[in-house]
Design a protein around this motif. Structure first.
Motif, PDB file in Angstrom:
ATOM      1  N   THR A 139     -18.795  20.578  30.805  1.00 53.47           N
ATOM      2  CA  THR A 139     -17.643  20.831  29.936  1.00 53.47           C
ATOM      3  C   THR A 139     -16.373  20.307  30.591  1.00 53.47           C
ATOM      4  OG1 THR A 139     -18.685  22.792  28.990  1.00 53.47           O
ATOM      5  CG2 THR A 139     -16.303  22.622  28.786  1.00 53.47           C
ATOM      6  N   GLU A 313     -22.035  22.214  20.228  1.00 60.01           N
ATOM      7  CA  GLU A 313     -20.716  21.955  20.795  1.00 60.01           C
ATOM      8  C   GLU A 313     -20.570  22.650  22.138  1.00 60.01           C
ATOM      9  OE1 GLU A 313     -17.705  23.082  18.086  1.00 60.01           O
ATOM     10  OE2 GLU A 313     -18.109  21.456  16.664  1.00 60.01           O
ATOM     11  N   ASP A 316     -15.466  23.150  25.198  1.00 59.70           N
ATOM     12  CA  ASP A 316     -14.215  22.447  24.896  1.00 59.70           C
ATOM     13  C   ASP A 316     -14.201  21.850  23.495  1.00 59.70           C
ATOM     14  OD1 ASP A 316     -16.002  20.396  25.160  1.00 59.70           O
ATOM     15  OD2 ASP A 316     -15.004  19.419  26.855  1.00 59.70           O
ATOM     16  N   GLY A 317     -15.228  22.147  22.694  1.00 58.07           N
ATOM     17  CA  GLY A 317     -15.269  21.690  21.309  1.00 58.07           C
ATOM     18  C   GLY A 317     -15.909  20.339  21.096  1.00 58.07           C
ATOM     19  N   THR A 318     -16.274  19.633  22.169  1.00 58.67           N
ATOM     20  CA  THR A 318     -16.944  18.346  22.024  1.00 58.67           C
ATOM     21  C   THR A 318     -18.441  18.554  21.838  1.00 58.67           C
ATOM     22  OG1 THR A 318     -17.218  18.134  24.422  1.00 58.67           O
ATOM     23  CG2 THR A 318     -15.218  17.198  23.438  1.00 58.67           C
ATOM     24  N   ARG A 319     -19.063  17.626  21.134  1.00 60.85           N
ATOM     25  CA  ARG A 319     -20.509  17.722  20.944  1.00 60.85           C
ATOM     26  C   ARG A 319     -21.237  17.313  22.224  1.00 60.85           C
ATOM     27  NH1 ARG A 319     -21.879  18.988  15.881  1.00 60.85           N
ATOM     28  NH2 ARG A 319     -20.482  18.440  14.172  1.00 60.85           N
TER      29      ARG A 319
END
Length: 424
Positions: A139, A313, A316-319
């Motif tokens: 992350t 996800e 940090d919200g990224t895939r």
């Protein structure tokens, strides 16, 4: 003696044709350090060992020193192919076959250095140490290489993100053998000088000495010097050259075979010069972490919207992209998406797929209870192509030789053992 019948037995006993599961608790390379250290009465309690028949032809009653030579990427079929070629100069390997024992072992899963080296330096299975492949996700950093600890762009993780903990806290969690061995046993690790930046607290921490080398002849000379020392010793030499050439040119390429000849010749010259009395007290083992397969195609899933939308996800919200390697792609998925993605994979790729419950039940990453380190990395769905490679995002893999999967070419490795005096 070369025990080809063991290889046939392992292949014939495979549950899935064309795939070979790790022989944990038996003929598996994870048992090499426990076996070699047991000869010195120095094996930490609870680590796996190999069946006694793997070293029955080696005179080890007077052994005070064990030398383990790990040739990265040298599969059992590669050993056999080079030794059986009358045009090749492999005298040392041939003497192992005539005067010692050469037994095929399986790699752990995945058949990758990132899983095998932590096992060989800790005596633990991947389900225990948690290092499950080349590509991992952190992350705030994204996809990272596990060995060495680099970003996808090839930069040191802790240079790009100084607040990130070391690999020993993020990618795996294991105590090395050298921190658990009895006093009085000197341990020396040999590796390329370019690799000589041990992570404090890492899977190979605690050895008495780390010897970096620039070339194979330099390594051979350094090994010879250590072998001349009196006392109880465990020496471990790592050679990455065959793996690198197998990726670049292929495991059957002329360049790969010639490099193996050169490695063997350098080691042979050095070992033959060891004092006879010290040689009588030395056991030598040659093994590998995995073999290679030349894949017959590449499947790129980057444009598959079903797969992309199913990816979980990170904090940090990224895939989280598919991880592992092209021969064992690991998917972290949103709740309820496992069967959807499995159907896509099985329609698109000639592969085996495993849900988390399935690979844990089958002990694919090793027997025992999953540890927190394993749980941090364990995928929701695992895709193991039979003969292809498969990837998602980033550059299309260009390697000729690959590994990580369950084919016999990737999974079978040699374990050659003999008393040094008989090899001279």
């Amino acid at each position: 003696m070369r025990r080809d019948r063991i290889a046939r037995s392992l292949r014939d006993g495979a549950e899935r044709p064309g795939s070979l599961a790790p022989a944990y608790g038996g003929y598996c390379v994870v048992g090499v350090p426990g076996t070699c250290l047991s000869v010195l009465d120095a094996a930490p309690a609870g680590i796996p060992t190999l069946p006694p028949d793997t070293y029955r032809d080696a005179d080890h009653g007077r052994t005070t020193t064990v030398l383990v030579v790990l040739i990265d990427g040298l599969g059992y079929d590669g050993w056999c192919r080079v030794v059986d070629d009358d045009q090749r100069r492999t005298d040392l390997l041939e003497r192992f076959e005539r005067r010692g024992t050469v037994t095929p072992l399986t790699a752990p899963f995945p058949s990758e250095t990132a899983a095998a080296l932590p096992s060989l330096h800790s005596g633990r299975y991947p389900v225990e140490h948690g290092s499950l492949g080349w590509w991992r996700h952190l992350t705030g950093v994204g996809r990272v290489q596990s060995l060495p600890y680099l970003t996808a762009a090839g930069e040191p993780v802790r240079t790009v993100a100084p607040e990130t903990p070391p690999a020993s806290e993020t990618l795996y969690d294991v105590e090395s053998l050298y921190e658990r061995m009895p006093a009085g046993v000197r341990t020396v690790l040999f590796r390329p000088a370019a690799f000589d930046d041990p992570d404090p607290g890492g899977y190979d921490a605690g050895a008495d000495a780390y010897v970096g080398y620039q070339s194979v002849p330099e390594l051979a000379a350094a090994v010879r010097r250590e072998l001349e020392n009196e006392g109880t010793q465990y020496l471990f030499a790592y050679l990455p050259q065959i793996d690198a050439l197998s990726h670049e040119a292929g495991p059957r390429a002329e360049a790969t075979a010639s490099q193996l000849e050169d490695i063997v010749a350098s080691l042979d010259r050095a070992l033959c010069r060891v004092d006879a009395e010290r040689a009588r007290e030395t056991l030598v083992a040659v093994t590998a972490d995995h073999g290679h397969i030349e894949t017959d195609g590449h499947v790129d899933l980057t444009g598959n919207d079903v797969v992309r939308r199913a990816l979980a996800e990170a904090a940090d919200g990224t895939r989280i992209p598919p991880l592992g390697s092209p021969r064992q792609l690991q998917f972290h998925l949103r709740d309820g998406r496992v069967e959807t993605v499995r159907r896509v994979l099985e329609r698109t790729v000639d592969c085996l797929t495993f849900s988390r419950a399935e690979y844990v039940t089958e002990d694919l990453f090793g027997p025992g209870d999953p540890t927190p380190a394993f749980e941090r990395s364990a995928p929701d769905l695992l895709c193991v192509p039979r003969s292809e490679s498969v990837w998602f995002g980033g550059d299309t893999p260009e390697e000729v030789g690959m590994h990580g999967g369950l084919s016999p070419a990737e999974m079978l490795v040699p374990f050659a053992v003999a008393n040094l005096r008989t090899l001279q």
